[in-house]
Motif scaffolding. Sequence first.
Motif, mmCIF file in Angstrom:
data_model
loop_
_atom_site.group_PDB
_atom_site.id
_atom_site.type_symbol
_atom_site.label_atom_id
_atom_site.label_comp_id
_atom_site.label_asym_id
_atom_site.label_seq_id
_atom_site.Cartn_x
_atom_site.Cartn_y
_atom_site.Cartn_z
ATOM 1 N N PHE A 100 0.859 -1.177 0.000
ATOM 2 C CA PHE A 100 0.000 0.000 0.000
ATOM 3 C C PHE A 100 0.900 1.233 0.000
ATOM 4 O O PHE A 100 2.120 1.139 0.231
ATOM 5 N N LEU A 101 0.297 2.387 -0.255
ATOM 6 C CA LEU A 101 1.032 3.661 -0.227
ATOM 7 C C LEU A 101 0.030 4.759 0.095
ATOM 8 O O LEU A 101 -1.095 4.758 -0.424
ATOM 9 N N HIS A 102 0.420 5.686 0.931
ATOM 10 C CA HIS A 102 -0.462 6.821 1.244
ATOM 11 C C HIS A 102 -0.528 7.755 0.025
ATOM 12 O O HIS A 102 0.473 7.962 -0.677
ATOM 13 N N PHE A 103 -1.734 8.293 -0.208
ATOM 14 C CA PHE A 103 -1.911 9.237 -1.328
ATOM 15 C C PHE A 103 -0.868 10.362 -1.279
ATOM 16 O O PHE A 103 -0.343 10.788 -2.305
ATOM 17 N N GLN A 104 -0.589 10.847 -0.054
ATOM 18 C CA GLN A 104 0.364 11.959 0.065
ATOM 19 C C GLN A 104 1.762 11.543 -0.391
ATOM 20 O O GLN A 104 2.473 12.310 -1.045
ATOM 21 N N ASP A 105 2.162 10.320 -0.039
ATOM 22 C CA ASP A 105 3.477 9.846 -0.490
ATOM 23 C C ASP A 105 3.515 9.693 -2.011
ATOM 24 O O ASP A 105 4.549 9.952 -2.644
ATOM 25 N N LEU B 61 9.016 -5.744 1.753
ATOM 26 C CA LEU B 61 8.648 -6.637 0.642
ATOM 27 C C LEU B 61 8.839 -5.959 -0.707
ATOM 28 O O LEU B 61 8.704 -6.590 -1.755
ATOM 29 N N VAL B 62 9.115 -4.645 -0.672
ATOM 30 C CA VAL B 62 9.371 -3.906 -1.913
ATOM 31 C C VAL B 62 10.695 -3.167 -1.776
ATOM 32 O O VAL B 62 10.954 -2.521 -0.758
ATOM 33 N N ASP B 63 11.521 -3.270 -2.801
ATOM 34 C CA ASP B 63 12.819 -2.593 -2.810
ATOM 35 C C ASP B 63 12.659 -1.246 -3.528
ATOM 36 O O ASP B 63 12.519 -1.203 -4.754
ATOM 37 N N ILE B 64 12.661 -0.164 -2.756
ATOM 38 C CA ILE B 64 12.502 1.165 -3.365
ATOM 39 C C ILE B 64 13.842 1.898 -3.446
ATOM 40 O O ILE B 64 13.868 3.113 -3.682
ATOM 41 N N SER B 65 14.949 1.159 -3.269
ATOM 42 C CA SER B 65 16.253 1.838 -3.234
ATOM 43 C C SER B 65 16.581 2.520 -4.572
ATOM 44 O O SER B 65 17.216 3.569 -4.598
ATOM 45 N N GLY B 66 16.117 1.911 -5.679
ATOM 46 C CA GLY B 66 16.381 2.520 -6.995
ATOM 47 C C GLY B 66 15.656 3.860 -7.137
ATOM 48 O O GLY B 66 16.207 4.825 -7.664
ATOM 49 N N ILE B 67 14.424 3.911 -6.636
ATOM 50 C CA ILE B 67 13.661 5.175 -6.708
ATOM 51 C C ILE B 67 14.343 6.225 -5.841
ATOM 52 O O ILE B 67 14.506 7.389 -6.240
ATOM 53 N N GLU B 68 14.760 5.807 -4.659
ATOM 54 C CA GLU B 68 15.424 6.758 -3.751
ATOM 55 C C GLU B 68 16.715 7.283 -4.382
ATOM 56 O O GLU B 68 16.993 8.488 -4.355
ATOM 57 N N ARG B 69 17.489 6.355 -4.972
ATOM 58 C CA ARG B 69 18.774 6.757 -5.583
ATOM 59 C C ARG B 69 18.540 7.774 -6.703
ATOM 60 O O ARG B 69 19.250 8.756 -6.833
ATOM 61 N N GLU B 70 17.497 7.546 -7.502
ATOM 62 C CA GLU B 70 17.297 8.392 -8.684
ATOM 63 C C GLU B 70 16.533 9.677 -8.401
ATOM 64 O O GLU B 70 16.676 10.659 -9.122
ATOM 65 N N THR B 71 15.701 9.675 -7.352
ATOM 66 C CA THR B 71 14.847 10.861 -7.110
ATOM 67 C C THR B 71 14.979 11.443 -5.709
ATOM 68 O O THR B 71 14.470 12.535 -5.455
ATOM 69 N N GLY B 72 15.577 10.693 -4.790
ATOM 70 C CA GLY B 72 15.658 11.160 -3.405
ATOM 71 C C GLY B 72 14.401 10.900 -2.609
ATOM 72 O O GLY B 72 14.322 11.220 -1.423
ATOM 73 N N TRP B 73 13.376 10.279 -3.227
ATOM 74 C CA TRP B 73 12.084 10.086 -2.566
ATOM 75 C C TRP B 73 12.100 8.926 -1.570
ATOM 76 O O TRP B 73 12.691 7.879 -1.845
ATOM 77 N N LEU B 74 11.463 9.157 -0.444
ATOM 78 C CA LEU B 74 11.186 8.081 0.512
ATOM 79 C C LEU B 74 9.768 8.293 1.045
ATOM 80 O O LEU B 74 9.357 9.441 1.276
ATOM 81 N N PRO B 75 8.999 7.221 1.251
ATOM 82 C CA PRO B 75 7.653 7.391 1.806
ATOM 83 C C PRO B 75 7.711 7.768 3.282
ATOM 84 O O PRO B 75 8.613 7.342 3.999
ATOM 85 N N LYS B 76 6.735 8.569 3.720
ATOM 86 C CA LYS B 76 6.720 9.014 5.129
ATOM 87 C C LYS B 76 5.668 8.284 5.951
ATOM 88 O O LYS B 76 5.803 8.133 7.149
ATOM 89 N N PHE B 77 4.579 7.847 5.284
ATOM 90 C CA PHE B 77 3.453 7.267 6.037
ATOM 91 C C PHE B 77 3.606 5.754 6.146
ATOM 92 O O PHE B 77 4.004 5.092 5.188
ATOM 93 N N SER B 78 3.292 5.227 7.336
ATOM 94 C CA SER B 78 3.353 3.782 7.514
ATOM 95 C C SER B 78 2.445 3.396 8.671
ATOM 96 O O SER B 78 1.906 4.251 9.385
ATOM 97 N N THR B 79 2.288 2.103 8.857
ATOM 98 C CA THR B 79 1.483 1.632 9.989
ATOM 99 C C THR B 79 2.348 1.458 11.224
ATOM 100 O O THR B 79 1.834 1.129 12.286
ATOM 101 N N LEU B 80 3.660 1.663 11.064
ATOM 102 C CA LEU B 80 4.562 1.476 12.191
ATOM 103 C C LEU B 80 4.441 2.655 13.152
ATOM 104 O O LEU B 80 4.164 3.777 12.727
ATOM 105 N N PRO B 81 4.666 2.430 14.447
ATOM 106 C CA PRO B 81 4.552 3.519 15.403
ATOM 107 C C PRO B 81 5.614 4.589 15.174
ATOM 108 O O PRO B 81 6.662 4.310 14.652
#
Length: 280
Positions: free
Chosen positions: A200-205, A260-280
């Motif tokens: 899943f992904l938050h709309f804001q992310d 379960l998803v490797d977003i390292s390529g997106i982070e490397r190319e755009t600097g983006w990281l998601p902020k919202f999660s179900t974790l405390p």
Amino acid sequence: MNVLPTGAAGHLGYYACRTLTEAGHTVRATDKEFRADLPVRVEIADLLDRPACYRLMEGVEAVVHLGNHSTFRGRDAQRVFNENMAMNMNIFQAAAEAGVKKIIFASSVQVISGNHEEHKPRAADGLPYLPLDGDVPPDPGNPYALSKQLGEIMLAYFTRQAGIVCVAIRLPWLVDDDHLGRIKSNPRRNPGARGEGFTFLHFQDAATLVDAVLRAPLIGFRIYFPASRDNRLCRSPAEVIREHFADTPLRRPLEQIDSLVDISGIERETGWLPKFSTLP
Ligand SMILES: NC(=O)c1ccc[n+]([C@@H]2O[C@H](COP(=O)([O-])OP(=O)(O)OC[C@H]3O[C@@H](n4cnc5c(N)ncnc54)[C@H](O)[C@@H]3O)[C@@H](O)[C@H]2O)c1
């Protein structure tokens, strides 16, 4: 940047218009529906109307193409497929002829999940490997997913033929704060599709990723698969893999898998990281 979000009156369009405006872009929003609570005026246009798509491109540097039939559930197969294809071609071809530099396209996790209905994976469904990323081979299971896969193929073509930088974002299930709260309070009631890796992904992310892609000095054609770091089951990746994906090939040792998803390529190319999660 002068940006044209299509589907601006939709769920993601709302977050995208707000985020892009706040980030300083000049936003020319369009949809076939009116919406009053956006920071910009919505220019009403039907993307099935080819001349209208040419008019929308005036002065535009980048297109954020969100306007599509956004589900297959309960809808007519030919209509969903044919109209999504027509909207995509009308927008992409007009963008190419108008000299647009970048296109971002809302593709879907359903391109890979083989779902013939949402939340009901095919009996034989299986993921080719974990963690997932944008390179997972397509396996569309319904006409909506097929239209998204073909949208990706079209964008690769427009990169080759017109030199446009094109990014297809395979969006997982998009959630707002209410959804997020419900997943947190009762993850078992929200197992979601196993074939989607419980993503899943938050709309804001998702909206923040659109801004990051607009800013990034990318070249060529890309497929990104962004997702929250955690999963809809609110359990560790190792637990989810042991219970649901015991036969799925792993690309690194289990103890080194933190999502379960490797977003390292997106982070490397755009600097983006998601902020919202179900974790405390
Ligand atoms: N929401 C999700 O969980 C999710 C997941 C994966 C991919 N996506 C994709 O992201 C995009 C945005 O999703 P959303 O949740 O905001 O969907 P949405 O249905 O809320 O918004 C889609 C918008 O497109 C517009 N539209 C449809 N046909 C049109 C036409 N002929 N001319 C002009 N506008 C038209 C609709 O009026 C609507 O406002 C869609 O392309 C969808 O397929 C969404």
